[in-house]
Motif scaffolding. Structure first.
Motif, PDB file in Angstrom:
ATOM      1  N   UNK A  73       0.841  -1.201   0.000  1.00  0.00           N
ATOM      2  CA  UNK A  73       0.000   0.000   0.000  1.00  0.00           C
ATOM      3  C   UNK A  73       0.874   1.248   0.000  1.00  0.00           C
ATOM      4  N   UNK A  74       1.876   1.256   0.871  1.00  0.00           N
ATOM      5  CA  UNK A  74       2.731   2.431   1.027  1.00  0.00           C
ATOM      6  C   UNK A  74       3.701   2.578  -0.143  1.00  0.00           C
ATOM      7  N   UNK A  75       4.141   1.445  -0.689  1.00  0.00           N
ATOM      8  CA  UNK A  75       5.068   1.504  -1.821  1.00  0.00           C
ATOM      9  C   UNK A  75       4.450   2.198  -3.029  1.00  0.00           C
ATOM     10  N   UNK A 218      11.064   4.181   1.512  1.00  0.00           N
ATOM     11  CA  UNK A 218      11.701   4.931   0.440  1.00  0.00           C
ATOM     12  C   UNK A 218      13.202   4.662   0.400  1.00  0.00           C
ATOM     13  N   UNK A 219      13.689   4.204  -0.771  1.00  0.00           N
ATOM     14  CA  UNK A 219      15.111   3.990  -0.967  1.00  0.00           C
ATOM     15  C   UNK A 219      15.671   2.741  -0.315  1.00  0.00           C
ATOM     16  N   UNK A 220      14.833   1.943   0.309  1.00  0.00           N
ATOM     17  CA  UNK A 220      15.331   0.754   0.988  1.00  0.00           C
ATOM     18  C   UNK A 220      15.806  -0.277  -0.028  1.00  0.00           C
ATOM     19  N   UNK A 221      16.959  -0.870   0.218  1.00  0.00           N
ATOM     20  CA  UNK A 221      17.488  -1.911  -0.657  1.00  0.00           C
ATOM     21  C   UNK A 221      17.492  -3.237   0.082  1.00  0.00           C
ATOM     22  N   UNK A 257      16.221  -9.436  -6.648  1.00  0.00           N
ATOM     23  CA  UNK A 257      15.441  -8.315  -6.133  1.00  0.00           C
ATOM     24  C   UNK A 257      16.331  -7.436  -5.262  1.00  0.00           C
ATOM     25  N   UNK A 258      16.553  -6.206  -5.730  1.00  0.00           N
ATOM     26  CA  UNK A 258      17.331  -5.230  -4.975  1.00  0.00           C
ATOM     27  C   UNK A 258      16.455  -4.119  -4.414  1.00  0.00           C
ATOM     28  N   UNK A 259      15.310  -3.885  -5.045  1.00  0.00           N
ATOM     29  CA  UNK A 259      14.367  -2.864  -4.609  1.00  0.00           C
ATOM     30  C   UNK A 259      13.049  -3.524  -4.231  1.00  0.00           C
TER      31      UNK A 259
END
Length: 369
Positions: A73-75, A218-221, A257-259
């Motif tokens: 939802x947040x993504x 946000x920006x999490x890898x 999967x990196x993102x």
């Protein structure tokens, strides 16, 4: 095939409804009525004479705005999802007729809640035509060859408040109907339109402002690897008087999967279809399975919505006995991954924008799920 399509659509709608009624998963419900004034694109010369009059459509849908209770939802900035009904008078009752569709949709919003905001809705469903090709009763309709077809729609709109719970939604849309080439003719119908809708939000109170750059996402890898093995079956017809052939595909796909939103990967497809087998045997009675087997290599991008994934593949044949319709192919579809790793797969394989066949597959995901 059609019964299976209808069953899966009903299953999808029931799952959407059950999920939506969980109060923790949504902020509010809404109902929209939309009128479409349409232009049928004459992508073939013989369609131009049958599509001279504008088409007109009425659409209704019930939706739920997500709450942020789940990561996806947040993504995607708290998208909405729901179910709907679509009716279209195609402007030529004798040749093109009328169409009625049931569909599921997902709607995405601008990164910030504003007084006037843009929104993009993607719909996919099953359409029923009351008029379609028949060699005696309707030979001029070379665009729709079966009563049941896929309904696909993109709608870009501006949402303008006219009250606490009402909004108008002027927009632009594209709609496509076809049967995925399982029975000819299948030239399809493509429609562009301008539309106007009115939306009512159930319940009072401010739904609040939400931001796409959630500090927790946000920006999490991350670092995950998943290997998919999927076996798919599809039906296709090459020419109007041909029999319906069975096509089979074994897909092996390694992804990284990196993102949080996407997975990227490479893979191999092994294709085997009865049409290629028949054609090779007409050329040479002494053939082996390798003569009508094709092998393709592809790159993949998966767009992740929790356990539902949109798959985008672009491939090239590296080996073939019977020459394919083109050296390159593409695949777009959906894949659902269960907690145990079992996967369901529904996708369209195409050459240069022309449908080859629809794949229905089952497989397994190894590694991170």
């Amino acid at each position: 095939m059609i019964k299976l399509c209808f069953f899966l659509l009903l299953k999808c709608i029931s799952c959407v409804s059950l999920f939506a009624w969980n109060e923790a998963n949504h902020q509010y419900r809404f109902f929209t009525v939309q009128y479409h004034y349409q232009y049928i694109w004459p992508h073939r010369p013989d369609l131009k004479e049958h599509a001279g009059n504008p088409a007109k459509a009425l659409e209704m849908h019930l939706g739920w705005r997500t709450s942020g209770s789940q990561l996806w939802h947040r993504l995607y900035n708290f998208p909405s999802y729901g179910i709907g009904f679509y009716y279209n008078h195609l402007g030529n009752p004798d040749v093109l007729g009328e169409v009625r569709s049931g569909f599921a949709f997902m709607e995405f919003y601008a990164p910030k809640e504003r007084l006037i905001r843009w929104q993009l809705r993607v719909s996919l469903g099953l359409a029923n035509f009351n008029t379609y090709y028949h060699p005696e009763n309707n030979p001029e309709n070379r665009f729709i060859g079966t009563p049941w077809n896929v309904h696909f729609n993109l709608n870009y709109a501006w949402s303008i408040p006219i009250g606490e719970q009402l909004r108008i939604t002027p927009g632009l849309a594209f709609t496509h109907f076809s049967n995925g080439a399982y029975q000819k003719p299948n030239r399809g119908i493509n429609i562009f339109d301008v539309n106007m809708g009115i939306r009512y939000r159930f319940g009072k109170g401010d739904p609040g402002e939400f931001w796409a750059n959630d500090p927790f996402t946000d920006g999490k890898t991350i670092s995950e690897q998943t290997f998919f093995a999927v076996f798919s079956v599809g039906l296709m017809q090459r020419e109007m008087d041909d029999p319906t052939y069975i096509a089979r595909t074994l897909t092996l796909n390694h992804t990284i999967r990196k993102k949080l939103r996407t997975r990227w990967g490479v893979g191999i497809d092994i294709f085997y279809d009865d049409h290629a087998k028949e054609q090779m045997r007409l050329l040479n009675e002494e053939t082996s399975p390798m003569d009508y087997t094709r092998v393709g290599g592809f790159v993949s991008c998966d767009i992740i919505f929790n356990r539902m994934v949109v798959i985008l593949n672009r491939g090239m044949y590296v080996y073939y006995g019977y020459e394919p319709q083109g050296n390159q192919y593409s695949r777009i579809g959906l894949r659902y991954i269960t907690k145990s790793g079992l996967t369901g797969h529904l996708a369209l394989k195409a050459h240069a924008g022309r449908a080859d066949y629809v794949e229905w597959g089952i497989g397994y995901a190894f590694g991170d799920k």
